[in-house]
Design an enzyme around this catalytic site. Structure first.
Site, short mmCIF file in Angstrom:
data_model
loop_
_atom_site.label_atom_id
_atom_site.label_comp_id
_atom_site.label_asym_id
_atom_site.label_seq_id
_atom_site.Cartn_x
_atom_site.Cartn_y
_atom_site.Cartn_z
N ASP A 54 45.70 47.06 30.35
CA ASP A 54 44.31 46.83 30.54
C ASP A 54 43.67 47.23 29.49
O ASP A 54 44.44 47.16 28.30
CB ASP A 54 43.90 48.28 31.55
CG ASP A 54 42.30 48.37 31.67
OD1 ASP A 54 41.83 47.23 32.01
OD2 ASP A 54 41.67 49.50 31.63
N LYS A 55 42.29 46.69 29.00
CA LYS A 55 41.87 46.96 27.79
C LYS A 55 41.12 48.16 27.53
O LYS A 55 41.48 48.91 26.62
CB LYS A 55 40.89 45.63 27.65
CG LYS A 55 40.38 45.44 26.32
CD LYS A 55 39.02 44.31 26.18
CE LYS A 55 37.97 44.76 26.88
NZ LYS A 55 37.10 45.86 26.18
N GLU A 63 27.83 55.58 30.64
CA GLU A 63 26.51 56.39 30.94
C GLU A 63 26.12 57.18 30.32
O GLU A 63 24.81 57.05 29.93
CB GLU A 63 26.86 57.07 32.46
CG GLU A 63 27.14 56.27 33.62
CD GLU A 63 26.93 56.90 34.75
OE1 GLU A 63 27.19 58.25 34.79
OE2 GLU A 63 26.82 56.39 36.11
#
Length: 1289
Positions: free
Chosen positions: A436-437, A686
């Protein structure tokens, strides 16, 4: 609670209208307890006086009890269950068969008790290990089951203390702050005035950020304090399952009120109550249920159903071992057949009876019996102790891996975690790595960098300079530099998260200082830790954006003396809603050191309503017309009082300030409070956006279940009513909140999400030609800015809004309420409802968030590629962002050629893949020809051109469906593959495709819940402790804290584990074949009768004890290449793997060497004692002693490490044999019937010939192996020697 009461009234009105039209059938009061939805699998809980209450009680008996049992056994079931599990192994069944066979008199080879020893030892060792593990689980269960919790007792009309194990489904539980939840509880009451409860799920999923839960709404509660005695309800919910994210059902009050239930109302077992004084709930799922009389317990709580324990996967090396064991079985059968046939022919050559031979038995039958006798005699050919030894070695390897200090993260105080106990050797065979990055290659520590609003970009130059300055300072201290270079400008953006001290600059001060060519205040010079979260908080606002926002609160505005012609009213409207969306479109919770939680409380307004009205009239905002028309009467009918729309903090009660110093971000008592605000976010995105909004004085100050408290610049603190929260979904790729706008009173949808999701949902431009032109311009410019941000390596989020008419909102609300009350397919209906709402959006702008690379990621990827491991990146980010990060981490080099596959249809996809495949093949041919020409010309070729395949999610989906073979061929020719916009399902499909089609070892690494599927599909799954919880870690085989640890885990420990186990298994087979052949050669001199030249005790214990410990030490401690060399020269991983992998010829070479050594070990003593009157036991004495020395010296030759531990174990093994045989020959008179060993060993060891024979035999047997090793190492230098010579040159 006003929101819920209003929603309930609206829902009743809607249902009443439908009922009047006949669309909804009416229910009488008598059958009101019957739910409208029927579940195929459901649970019903009834409390109080209901019809058919006795039937409910009978049903409830089946799910009583909260006692947990994680143990496998009880005192009564331990022996039978453990034996049953152990005899699932074929090797144990094989040796049980030999024991039973030895009880047959005609084929008996040894004493019945002796043949039982190997199997009993193995079964006992494993049973003791299992018993100790189970006993530890029993003590843990006992401690948990005896915890005390407050349970309501109807007889005493009070809460009393009960043990957890006595809690039952339907009990009312009262919990206080910091209490651990004993069962899955439906929240009915909270001391929080808004019905909120906060829980910490660290014991469940490892996440330390608090989760918010909401008590069941819409039910009549008695008084302020919850009273279970007068609370009559019926709950119908789904049966227990292991899905932590869903809960479906409804609750019905005796009065007829009914409310839907979801996951927000459920408190899960093992979670902890936080920041809430008291909560009361009813137990819906208890710990366990009794299934069978043998105490077979099935867990019902979601936490227990997810407690799967360590993961077990099948090792590829063990699969190869099974094939080698089959060859050993074949050799055993052939040797037994030869012995049986030889015995038959030997009997036939005698015309008269021979001593101890039954003359009435036909030779064929005698040979048949001898066949089974030899099966018993040669049983050690099958290495029963090998399986136990492999388990012990793997436990030792895991111990050293977990205690490797180089894999320890001091900052996070965590070390590597090995969750799979039997695939350590797979780490040394990896060929494809899928990563994944975000959070894996990068920190997932987000920092607001820049934004675009109304199609205008605000580059935040000072903010970028701050980050670059700290980048340089940090790199100077760390001695390394990692940057992401922009493809379109010379400026480089830092990929490292940096820290700074808090600034005291005001908005107007920043506007003035922006003219000084980016000069920074000295307040930014002190540095803090690079991992400090304050770096995300310190956002320096953009001066241009500050100037525009400052006009909302300029004092001259109220007097009407100044007009602003540069900023349009529509643009200011966009800016206001943009920052409002950043502040409230999230689930962030607010707290401070002095206050555990900040709630949205009604307060006074900082500016009067007339003042706010004047501000918006000066700018002629079209939205304010709605505020003027929104009369108190109308507002009261739709949502509540108009006065409730506006609230402010008391600190603003004195009215507007007379000077512009009120615009300061930091300073004053108010700003001291701002500095103390702490935000707890589910995701780093967020938190970064909330801090960015706070930098522009759009500050999130408090949150409750149905509202948030927000500071707006120039207006003050206002309550924003939250009507609905549509959470982020991996399919929708966006999140929305439905609010009552604090300035207009209208229902507004604020949405943030990926640009691919938002851009397709924008409304068609309406209005006049100028309005359409403005809208198109905003879209084009925003898309341009999004693309630029992605090329600079920034994460992008688009912000949009939608204004709903009241009638439109009520129509949508009807479907939303129906979806919330549905049980069977609630999630699907909620997604459909959200997609209906999130249409015809108005684009406000976009944000660019910086996510730095983890340290040493480029070096790690480069090392892995040099080790022969192909690295693929599977990410959900934009293509430009993924490619830019790939450049930064050196997955892509400037000389590499990028092949981009973005198609609009399936046909185009297949055609493009074919074209690219042909292009790659032609390029490889040209490169090969060029290299050949250069070799002939004596020239050295430059860097080889490599291909990088980049494919988007939509094209990848078509590829996996119809063009997988072409995709495989193309990707096999590429150095790396980058899959962008890929879903979790696509990630797992790609991993499965490579694993199954190419038959190679795969590894998947990720840090989030979206990586769980590919982690579980891969041969080796690795989770990273990250910012997105522990789902990936809990689903992984190994868990690490940093991506750079992969290098040492694979190149060092993976290499060692594979090399050790591969050689240890060959060594076990060698020593067993070698010793068994000694017994086989003796059959040629005893009439193939199955007799042996040694006593049965030595025969059984030789492989079981005397030669079993040295291979264990070898398998745990041997190091063929030092760790520093393996880390420095990554090519050793591939080279040594290719040279030391046990192909078939290595196995057969080992078997032939064992045959040779057995010939020497048998016939050297034979020719030494030929013609003497030596007995069979005396003849076997030097053979056994020589065999032991040969086997131990063979291991010394094959070992690469010789420490004092190895020497000690070798000496103890040899010494234990001689001590045992000496004591056996002195003390044991009747231990070995049919032969008398008394004095044999004593006599043999007292003669010089014994030592001469042993020495000559040992040297003759091991000399070829020693010469072969010397010759092989001379002609074929080992990888270590080649590396050393290269370094010398």
């Amino acid at each position: 609670m006003e929101r819920h009461e209003w929603m309930r009234r609206q829902c009743r009105k809607l249902f009443a209208r439908e009922r009047d039209r006949g669309a909804v059938p009416t229910q009488s009061s008598e059958d009101s307890h019957i739910p409208p939805l029927k579940l195929k699998a459901k649970r019903t809980i009834s409390v109080g006086h209901w019809p058919h209450q006795e039937e409910y009680r009978d049903v409830a008996q089946s799910y009583k009890g909260n006692i947990i049992h994680t143990t496998k056994y009880s005192l009564l079931t331990f022996i039978p269950m453990n034996l049953f599990q152990q005899f699932h192994r074929a090797a144990n069944l094989y040796f049980l068969f030999l024991i039973l066979l030895n009880w047959v008199p005609v084929v008996e080879a040894f004493q019945k008790e002796i043949t039982m020893i190997p199997l009993l030892v193995v079964l006992t060792v494993i049973a003791v290990k299992d018993a100790l593990e189970d006993y530890r689980r029993y003590l843990s269960d006992k401690k948990i089951n005896n915890r005390i919790v407050q349970v309501y007792c109807g007889k005493q009309n009070a809460y009393i203390g009960k043990r957890w194990k006595d809690v039952q489904v339907g009990d009312f539980i009262r919990l206080s702050c910091n209490d651990v939840i004993p069962a899955d509880i439906l929240l009915l009451y909270s001391s929080d005035p808004h019905g909120i409860c906060y829980i910490e799920t660290a014991n469940l999923d490892g996440e330390t950020n608090l989760k918010q839960r909401q008590m069941v709404s819409g039910l009549p509660l008695q008084g302020v304090e919850f009273n279970p005695a007068s609370f009559y309800i019926r709950i119908e919910c789904e049966n227990p399952n292991n899905d932590l994210g869903t809960f479906r059902g409804f609750i019905e009050h005796y009065s007829g009120a009914r409310a839907g239930l979801d996951n927000k109302n459920l408190l899960l077992r093992s979670c902890t109550i936080r920041k809430t004084e008291t909560v009361v709930g009813i137990v819906v799922y208890a710990g366990t249920k009794y299934a069978l009389l043998l105490c077979d317990l099935g867990h019902e709580t979601k936490a227990m159903m997810n407690n799967s324990g360590p993961r077990y996967k099948c090792s590829h090396l063990e699969k190869d071992l099974n094939n080698e064991i089959l060859w050993c079985v074949l050799l055993l059968v052939m040797m037994c057949l030869i012995t049986a046939i030889g015995h038959g022919f030997w009997l036939k050559q005698f015309k008269h009876a021979v001593f101890l031979v039954d003359e009435d038995m036909p030779p064929a039958l005698a040979g048949f019996y001898v066949f089974w006798t030899m099966i018993i005699v040669l049983q050690v050919m099958i290495p029963i102790s090998l399986y136990v030894s492999i388990e012990i070695v793997k436990l030792g390897q895991i111990y050293f891996i977990q205690n490797d200090l180089d894999l320890y993260n001091e900052h996070a105080d965590c070390r590597i975690q090995c969750r799979a106990l039997n695939i350590t050797e797979n780490l040394g065979q990896i060929r494809y790595l899928f990563s994944d990055k975000t959070g894996t290659l990068t920190e997932n520590n987000m920092v607001f960098r820049r934004c675009s609003i109304y199609g205008i970009e605000y580059p935040h130059v000072e903010n970028g300079c701050r980050l670059e300055m700290y980048e340089a300072k940090e790199n100077e201290a760390a001695g390394c530099s990692v940057t992401v270079k922009s493809a379109c400008r010379d400026k480089s953006l830092s990929c490292r998260s940096l820290s700074c001290n808090r600034s005291s600059l005001s908005l107007h001060t920043l506007a003035a200082e922006s003219e000084e060519d980016g000069q920074l205040s000295n307040d930014f010079l002190p540095l803090t830790s690079a991992f400090c979260s304050r770096m995300a908080k310190e956002v320096i606002p953009d001066p241009d954006l500050v100037n525009k926002l400052s006009r909302l609160c300029a004092p001259m505005l109220l007097s009407g003396d100044v007009t602003f012609e540069t900023t349009s009213s529509l643009e200011l409207n966009y800016i206001t809603d943009f920052f409002l969306a950043l502040a409230i479109c999230n689930t962030v919770m607010v707290s401070s050191p002095m206050q555990p939680q900040h709630l949205a409380q009604p307060q006074t307004l900082s500016k009067s309503l007339d003042g706010i009205k004047l501000i918006f009239q000066r700018f002629s905002l079209p939205l304010f017309s709605a505020l003027s028309a929104h009369s108190p009467t109308r507002s009261r009918g739709s949502h509540g009082k108009t006065d409730d729309i506006f609230h402010s903090r008391n600190s603003y009660s004195n009215g507007p300030s007379d000077n512009e110093e009120d615009m300061r971000i930091e300073g004053g008592a108010e700003n001291d409070t701002d500095n103390e605000l702490m935000y707890e976010a589910v995701s780093p995105d967020e938190a970064a956006l909330v801090h960015a909004a706070k930098a522009y004085r759009c500050t999130l100050r408090g949150r409750s279940a149905d509202s948030v408290l927000v500071d707006l610049p120039g207006i003050g603190a206002m309550i924003v009513r939250l009507l609905h929260i549509l959470p982020f979904d991996s399919n929708r790729k966006r999140m929305s909140v439905v609010v009552r706008h604090p300035l207009t009173g209208q229902v507004v949808v604020l949405t943030k999400g990926a640009d691919s999701a938002i851009m397709n949902l924008l409304e068609t431009p309406k209005g006049g030609e100028q309005a359409q032109e403005t809208d198109s311009h905003i879209r084009e410019q925003t898309q341009k800015h999004v693309d630029n941000y992605a090329r600079e390596g920034l994460r992008t989020l688009c912000i949009a809004r939608k204004v709903l008419e009241q009638e439109e909102y009520e129509v949508w609300l009807k479907g939303q309420l129906l979806a919330e009350s549905n049980i069977d397919n609630r999630e699907e209906l909620l997604n459909v409802s959200a997609e209906k709402l999130e249409t015809n959006l108005t684009l406000l702008g976009t944000t660019g968030i910086l996510d730095r690379l983890q340290e040493d990621v480029p070096e790690t990827i480069e090392s892995l590629q040099r080790a022969g491991i192909k690295v693929w990146v599977l990410t959900g980010d934009k293509q430009e962002t993924a490619v830019n990060i790939a450049y930064a981490c050196k997955l892509i080099h400037p000389s590499d050629q990028i092949l981009t596959v973005n198609c609009q249809s399936k046909d185009d996809c297949a055609a493009l893949l074919e074209d690219l495949k042909l292009e790659v093949q032609c390029s490889e041919e040209r490169i090969s020809q060029k290299k050949t020409a250069e070799d002939h010309g004596g020239l050295s070729s430059g860097r080889k051109v490599s291909f990088i395949l980049v494919i988007d999610g939509r094209t990848l989906n078509w590829t996996l469906e119809d063009a997988s073979n072409c995709f495989l061929e193309l990707s096999h020719s590429c150095k790396a593959v980058i899959c962008c916009r890929s879903t979790p399902l696509q990630k797992s499909q790609v991993v499965r495709l490579i694993r199954d089609q190419l038959k190679v070892m795969t590894l998947a690494v990720g840090d989030g819940a979206n990586d769980v599927s590919m982690i579980q599909v891969a041969d080796v799954g690795i989770g990273i402790y990250g910012q997105e919880g522990m789902q990936a870690v809990m689903s992984s085989d190994f868990a690490i804290s940093r991506f750079k640890h992969l290098c040492r885990l694979l190149l060092v420990h993976g290499h060692w584990c594979f090399s050790r186990l591969a050689n240890m298994m060959l060594y076990f087979i060698y020593k067993n074949v070698m010793y068994v052949n000694l017994l086989f050669w003796y059959q040629f001199f005893c009439g193939f009768s199955g007799s042996v030249m040694t006593n049965s005790w030595v025969l059984i214990l030789f492989n079981l004890f005397f030669t079993s410990v040295p291979p264990l030490i070898y398998g745990i401690l041997d190091k063929d290449i030092p760790a520093e060399q393996l880390m420095r020269v990554s090519e050793l991983y591939q080279a040594v793997h290719a040279s030391e992998a046990p192909p078939p010829f290595v196995f057969w070479f080992t078997v032939l060497d064992a045959f040779y050594q057995s010939l020497v070990c048998f016939f050297v003593p034979y020719f030494a004692y030929v013609g003497s009157d030596i007995g069979e036991l005396a003849f076997g004495s030097p053979i056994n002693a020589s065999a032991l020395l040969i086997i131990l010296l063979h291991q010394v030759i094959e070992s690469h490490t010789l420490t004092w531990i190895h020497v000690f174990v070798l000496v103890v093994s040899a010494g234990s044999y001689f001590v045992f045989v000496l004591l056996f020959s002195v003390c044991c008179l009747t231990c070995s019937p049919h032969s008398n060993p008394v004095g044999v060993e004593m006599l043999q060891m007292s003669q010089p010939l014994f030592y001469i024979v042993c020495a000559l035999t040992t040297v003759t047997a091991v000399m070829p192996r020693l010469l072969f090793r010397a010759l092989h190492n001379t002609m074929h230098l080992s990888a270590l020697m080649q590396t050393a010579l290269r370094e010398v040159e």
